[in-house]
Design a protein around this motif. Structure first.
Motif, PDB file in Angstrom:
ATOM      1  N   VAL A  11       4.221  -6.788  10.097  1.00 31.48           N
ATOM      2  CA  VAL A  11       4.289  -5.836  11.220  1.00 31.48           C
ATOM      3  C   VAL A  11       3.955  -6.554  12.521  1.00 31.48           C
ATOM      4  CG1 VAL A  11       3.176  -3.811  12.245  1.00 31.48           C
ATOM      5  CG2 VAL A  11       3.851  -3.783   9.837  1.00 31.48           C
ATOM      6  N   ASN A  12       2.957  -7.455  12.479  1.00 29.31           N
ATOM      7  CA  ASN A  12       2.678  -8.247  13.678  1.00 29.31           C
ATOM      8  C   ASN A  12       2.866  -9.745  13.401  1.00 29.31           C
ATOM      9  OD1 ASN A  12       0.347  -8.528  12.094  1.00 29.31           O
ATOM     10  ND2 ASN A  12      -0.994  -8.739  13.889  1.00 29.31           N
ATOM     11  N   ILE A  13       3.730 -10.060  12.449  1.00 33.34           N
ATOM     12  CA  ILE A  13       4.163 -11.437  12.145  1.00 33.34           C
ATOM     13  C   ILE A  13       2.975 -12.364  11.880  1.00 33.34           C
ATOM     14  CG2 ILE A  13       5.789 -13.260  12.751  1.00 33.34           C
ATOM     15  CD1 ILE A  13       7.026 -10.506  12.688  1.00 33.34           C
TER      16      ILE A  13
ATOM     17  N   ALA B 120      -4.280  -6.621   5.549  1.00 34.36           N
ATOM     18  CA  ALA B 120      -2.904  -7.082   5.722  1.00 34.36           C
ATOM     19  C   ALA B 120      -2.266  -6.524   6.989  1.00 34.36           C
ATOM     20  CB  ALA B 120      -2.072  -6.704   4.505  1.00 34.36           C
ATOM     21  N   SER B 121      -2.607  -5.309   7.343  1.00 36.13           N
ATOM     22  CA  SER B 121      -1.981  -4.671   8.503  1.00 36.13           C
ATOM     23  C   SER B 121      -2.812  -4.777   9.782  1.00 36.13           C
ATOM     24  CB  SER B 121      -1.721  -3.186   8.195  1.00 36.13           C
ATOM     25  OG  SER B 121      -2.924  -2.514   7.877  1.00 36.13           O
ATOM     26  N   HIS B 122      -4.001  -5.380   9.709  1.00 41.05           N
ATOM     27  CA  HIS B 122      -4.899  -5.408  10.867  1.00 41.05           C
ATOM     28  C   HIS B 122      -4.327  -6.290  11.981  1.00 41.05           C
ATOM     29  CE1 HIS B 122      -8.536  -5.461  13.235  1.00 41.05           C
ATOM     30  NE2 HIS B 122      -9.104  -4.623  12.372  1.00 41.05           N
ATOM     31  N   LYS B 123      -4.329  -5.779  13.202  1.00 42.43           N
ATOM     32  CA  LYS B 123      -3.719  -6.481  14.322  1.00 42.43           C
ATOM     33  C   LYS B 123      -4.459  -7.748  14.709  1.00 42.43           C
ATOM     34  CE  LYS B 123      -6.134  -3.697  17.843  1.00 42.43           C
ATOM     35  NZ  LYS B 123      -6.942  -4.813  18.352  1.00 42.43           N
ATOM     36  N   ASP B 124      -5.745  -7.849  14.367  1.00 46.23           N
ATOM     37  CA  ASP B 124      -6.527  -9.018  14.750  1.00 46.23           C
ATOM     38  C   ASP B 124      -6.693 -10.041  13.635  1.00 46.23           C
ATOM     39  OD1 ASP B 124      -6.984  -8.334  17.423  1.00 46.23           O
ATOM     40  OD2 ASP B 124      -8.654  -7.018  16.894  1.00 46.23           O
ATOM     41  N   VAL B 125      -5.971  -9.860  12.543  1.00 48.79           N
ATOM     42  CA  VAL B 125      -5.926 -10.863  11.476  1.00 48.79           C
ATOM     43  C   VAL B 125      -4.689 -11.719  11.701  1.00 48.79           C
ATOM     44  CG1 VAL B 125      -5.656 -11.255   8.992  1.00 48.79           C
ATOM     45  CG2 VAL B 125      -7.198  -9.469   9.822  1.00 48.79           C
ATOM     46  N   ASP B 126      -4.868 -13.045  11.728  1.00 50.64           N
ATOM     47  CA  ASP B 126      -3.771 -13.952  12.053  1.00 50.64           C
ATOM     48  C   ASP B 126      -3.020 -14.460  10.834  1.00 50.64           C
ATOM     49  OD1 ASP B 126      -4.357 -14.248  15.016  1.00 50.64           O
ATOM     50  OD2 ASP B 126      -6.264 -14.891  14.160  1.00 50.64           O
ATOM     51  N   MET B 127      -3.671 -14.433   9.678  1.00 52.66           N
ATOM     52  CA  MET B 127      -3.048 -14.982   8.478  1.00 52.66           C
ATOM     53  C   MET B 127      -3.553 -14.237   7.251  1.00 52.66           C
ATOM     54  SD  MET B 127      -3.299 -18.887   6.944  1.00 52.66           S
ATOM     55  CE  MET B 127      -2.688 -19.266   5.293  1.00 52.66           C
ATOM     56  N   ILE B 128      -2.670 -14.045   6.290  1.00 54.04           N
ATOM     57  CA  ILE B 128      -3.054 -13.494   4.992  1.00 54.04           C
ATOM     58  C   ILE B 128      -2.724 -14.528   3.923  1.00 54.04           C
ATOM     59  CG2 ILE B 128      -2.478 -11.804   3.215  1.00 54.04           C
ATOM     60  CD1 ILE B 128      -4.221 -10.587   5.316  1.00 54.04           C
TER      61      ILE B 128
ATOM     62  N   ASP C 247       5.221  -8.065  -7.053  1.00 57.37           N
ATOM     63  CA  ASP C 247       5.375  -6.743  -6.446  1.00 57.37           C
ATOM     64  C   ASP C 247       4.288  -6.486  -5.407  1.00 57.37           C
ATOM     65  OD1 ASP C 247       7.652  -6.157  -7.867  1.00 57.37           O
ATOM     66  OD2 ASP C 247       6.620  -5.005  -9.422  1.00 57.37           O
ATOM     67  N   ALA C 248       3.049  -6.818  -5.763  1.00 60.00           N
ATOM     68  CA  ALA C 248       1.949  -6.611  -4.814  1.00 60.00           C
ATOM     69  C   ALA C 248       2.100  -7.536  -3.612  1.00 60.00           C
ATOM     70  CB  ALA C 248       0.609  -6.847  -5.505  1.00 60.00           C
ATOM     71  N   GLY C 249       2.528  -8.762  -3.846  1.00 55.29           N
ATOM     72  CA  GLY C 249       2.721  -9.701  -2.749  1.00 55.29           C
ATOM     73  C   GLY C 249       3.798  -9.256  -1.792  1.00 55.29           C
ATOM     74  N   ARG C 250       4.843  -8.645  -2.344  1.00 57.69           N
ATOM     75  CA  ARG C 250       5.921  -8.134  -1.496  1.00 57.69           C
ATOM     76  C   ARG C 250       5.392  -7.031  -0.571  1.00 57.69           C
ATOM     77  NH1 ARG C 250       9.000  -7.087  -5.453  1.00 57.69           N
ATOM     78  NH2 ARG C 250      10.149  -9.035  -5.473  1.00 57.69           N
ATOM     79  N   GLU C 251       4.521  -6.156  -1.100  1.00 58.10           N
ATOM     80  CA  GLU C 251       3.953  -5.075  -0.294  1.00 58.10           C
ATOM     81  C   GLU C 251       2.993  -5.619   0.756  1.00 58.10           C
ATOM     82  OE1 GLU C 251       3.400  -1.330   1.168  1.00 58.10           O
ATOM     83  OE2 GLU C 251       4.909  -2.051  -0.258  1.00 58.10           O
ATOM     84  N   VAL C 252       2.171  -6.587   0.377  1.00 52.99           N
ATOM     85  CA  VAL C 252       1.261  -7.219   1.342  1.00 52.99           C
ATOM     86  C   VAL C 252       2.059  -7.866   2.469  1.00 52.99           C
ATOM     87  CG1 VAL C 252      -0.319  -9.170   1.649  1.00 52.99           C
ATOM     88  CG2 VAL C 252      -0.672  -7.571  -0.237  1.00 52.99           C
ATOM     89  N   ALA C 253       3.142  -8.547   2.110  1.00 57.79           N
ATOM     90  CA  ALA C 253       3.965  -9.218   3.123  1.00 57.79           C
ATOM     91  C   ALA C 253       4.561  -8.215   4.107  1.00 57.79           C
ATOM     92  CB  ALA C 253       5.071 -10.017   2.444  1.00 57.79           C
ATOM     93  N   ARG C 254       5.026  -7.077   3.584  1.00 63.28           N
ATOM     94  CA  ARG C 254       5.597  -6.050   4.480  1.00 63.28           C
ATOM     95  C   ARG C 254       4.579  -5.613   5.524  1.00 63.28           C
ATOM     96  NH1 ARG C 254       7.567  -3.410  -0.423  1.00 63.28           N
ATOM     97  NH2 ARG C 254       9.766  -3.877  -0.749  1.00 63.28           N
TER      98      ARG C 254
END
Length: 468
Positions: free
Chosen positions: A236-238, A210-218, A225-232
Motif C-alpha cells: 500500500v505504501n511500497i 504490514a500496513s503501518h505507514k511508518d514501517v519501511d520494510m517487512i 498464502d500468508a505471504g501474499r496477503e502480507v505483501a498486499r
C-alpha cells in the motif's frame, strides 16, 4: 505459569488489550505460559518508538553496533541449554532436534552475521559516483512457529547490525524463544526503541505492522498464502519486502549414486522436525525400473527414527505443533489414499488427542496429485518414478515452489542436474550447509535471501552519489 509482557521503547509494558494467548506444549498439552495478545495500539507505540530511535541509531558507528550485537550473541550462547529447553517445550521437538536442528546452527549463524557486518563494504567508488549502502529504516519482523530461534535470528541480527530499528512479532504459538533474545538485547544496552517485541496474532499484530505507514520494510517467513496477503498490505505504501515462503522440494536419485546416503539425507529433512520444515525434501524422484529398490531402502532407513519422551536424547521425532497441524496432515494422508497413491509406510493417524503422526511414505505418486504439488508440512514423503533424467528434471521443476532440492548420483551428472533445477538451494551428494551462503527460493517460494552477505544486504538500501 509464566505471564509475559511486551517490550516497547526499552521497557517491559502491558498490552493495550487485556487479552492473553496461552502457549501449549504440543507433547504434553500443558499450558506453559501466557503472552499478551497485542493489538494495533501496541503496534503504533512500538513503531513510534522505533521511528524516533532510528533518527539517531542509523548514524551509530559500526563499531558500536558490532559491540552490542556481540554481547547479544555471547548472551545467547551462554543460554544455549535454556534455548533448547524452551524450544522443546513450545514447539514439541525432542531435545536432540532442538539442539542440533534449532539451536546450534543459528548461534553459529548469528556470530557469522557479526563477521559479515564487520567486513562489508558500505561505500564503493565507481567512475563518477559513490555507491553507498544505508539502513532501510523501521523493519517489521514477522516470524513463524516452526523454527523459533532461526527465524528471529535471521531477521533481528542482520537488521540491527545494518543500522535499522526493529519491531518483532513472533509466532503466537512459539513466542517464548523471542523473549530470551529480547532479554539479551536489553542486557546488552541497546538504546530505547531500537528493538521492540509485540506478541499477538498474525491477523491483528502482523497485519497492523504490514500496513503501518511508518514501517519501511517487512521481513516475513510463513506460508505462500500468508505471504501474499502480507505483501498486499505492505505494498500500500511500497515497503521493501523480504519473503521466505513455502516449498515442495524434490530430491532426485540418479543411477550410480549413493542411494542409502541420499535417502537418509531425505528422511533427515522429513522426519525429525515432524516434517514442519519449509525446505524439507518431501518429493523423492527415482528411476522407474528401480522403484522397488528405493522403497526397500526407505523402509530400512525408517527403522532408525524413534518417537518418545522429549528429554530422551535418542528420540528423533516429536509431535506436530498443534491440533490444527494434526488435522491438516491427517487430511492430506487420507487424500493421498483417495488419489490412488500406494502407502508403503505409516498409517492414517488415530484421532486420540495426541499430535503425533507416524512417518508416512506414498509410492507410485503421479506428478499431478495434490500430495505431489501441495505443501503438507508433516512427516509425509511422496515417491515419484521417472523414466529419463530429463523427465526427472522436468518433474522436479513442475511446482509453483522453488525453495530447495537435492541430487544423488555420480559427481559429474549430479552437478549437471543440480544446475538445471529451478530452486534456491540444491544439495549434491554429501554437500553440507554453509553458514556463509544465502537461503531463499525461486517462484512462489519467496523474494530475497536470508543468510550470508546476501541476507545482510536485504536490510540495506542502495544510494548512488554522483560527485565527479
Amino acid at each position: 505459569m509464566e505471564i509475559r509482557k511486551l517490550f516497547i521503547d526499552g521497557e517491559w509494558v502491558d498490552s493495550q488489550s487485556d487479552a492473553y494467548i496461552e502457549i501449549e506444549n504440543p507433547a504434553t498439552h500443558e499450558i506453559i505460559a501466557k503472552v499478551p495478545r497485542g493489538n494495533e495500539k501496541d503496534v503504533d507505540r512500538a513503531v513510534e518508538a522505533a521511528r524516533k530511535a532510528f533518527e539517531t541509531w542509523q548514524y551509530t558507528p559500526l563499531e558500536t553496533r558490532l559491540d552490542l550485537m556481540g554481547k547479544v550473541v555471547e548472551g545467547l550462547k551462554s543460554r544455549r541449554q535454556e534455548l533448547i529447553e524452551t524450544i522443546t517445550k513450545e514447539l514439541g521437538s525432542p531435545y536432540k532436534v532442538s539442539a542440533e536442528v534449532h539451536t546450534d546452527p543459528f548461534l553459529l549463524e548469528a556470530s557469522h552475521y557479526v563477521k559479515v557486518a564487520s567486513e562489508f563494504t558500505y561505500e564503493q567508488r565507481r567512475q563518477t559516483s559513490v555507491v553507498r549502502r544505508e539502513p532501510v529504516g523501521v523493519v517489521g519482523g514477522l516470524t513463524p512457529w516452526n523454527f523459533p530461534l532461526e527465524q528471529i535470528e535471521k531477521k533481528v541480527v542482520p537488521a540491527l547490525l545494518a543500522g535499522n530499528c526493529v519491531v518483532l512479532k513472533p509466532s503466537q504459538f512459539t513466542p517464548l524463544t523471542a523473549y530470551i533474545l529480547t532479554e539479551e538485547i536489553e542486557k546488552a544496552g541497546y538504546p530505547h526503541g531500537v528493538f521492540n517485541l509485540v506478541t499477538g496474532r498474525g491477523g491483528e499484530v502482523g497485519n497492523a505492522l504490514a500496513s503501518h505507514k511508518d514501517v519501511d520494510m517487512i521481513s516475513f517467513t510463513g506460508s505462500t498464502d500468508a505471504g501474499r496477503e502480507v505483501a498486499r498490505k505492505a505494498l500500500v505504501n511500497i515497503k521493501k519486502l523480504a519473503l521466505e515462503l513455502g516449498g515442495k522440494s524434490a530430491a532426485i536419485l540418479l543411477k550410480g549414486g549413493d542411494w542409502e546416503g541420499g535417502i537418509r539425507t531425505v528422511l533427515d529433512t522429513v522426519v525429525p522436525n515432524a516434517g514442519q520444515t519449509c525446505n524439507a525434501l518431501t518429493r523423492l524422484l527415482v528411476p522407474e525400473d528401480e522403484l522397488s529398490r528405493a522403497e526397500a531402502i526407505i523402509l530400512n532407513e525408517l527403522k532408525d527414527y524413534t518417537y518418545g519422551p522429549s528429554d530422551d536424547w535418542t528420540v528423533s521425532q516429536g509431535p506436530l505443533s498443534s491440533r490444527k497441524q494434526f488435522d491438516r496432515v491427517r487430511k492430506y494422508i487420507e487424500l493421498g489414499l483417495e488419489e490412488g497413491a500406494r502407502m508403503i509406510a505409516g498409517t492414517i493417524p488415530e484421532d486420540n488427542g495426541s499430535y503425533y503422526v507416524e512417518p508416512v511414505v506414498f509410492s507410485d505418486v503421479k506428478r499431478d496429485m495434490r500430495i505431489a504439488q501441495e505443501e503438507i508440512f508433516g512427516p509425509v514423503l511422496v515417491v515419484l518414478p521417472y523414466r529419463t533424467v530429463e523427465e526427472a528434471v522436468e518433474i522436479a521443476n513442475d511446482s509453483i515452489y522453488g525453495l530447495a532440492g537435492a541430487v544423488f548420483g555420480t559427481e559429474e551428472e549430479a552437478n549437471k542436474v543440480a544446475r538445471q533445477m529451478k530452486t534456491g538451494t540444491v544439495y549434491v551428494n554429501a554437500g553440507q550447509w554453509d553458514v556463509a551462503s544465502p537461503f531463499g527460493g525461486y517462484k512462489q517460494s519467496g523474494l530475497g535471501r536470508e543468510g550470508g552477505v546476501e541476507g545482510y544486504e536485504e536490510f540495506l538500501e542502495v544510494k548512488t552519489i554522483y560527485d565527479r
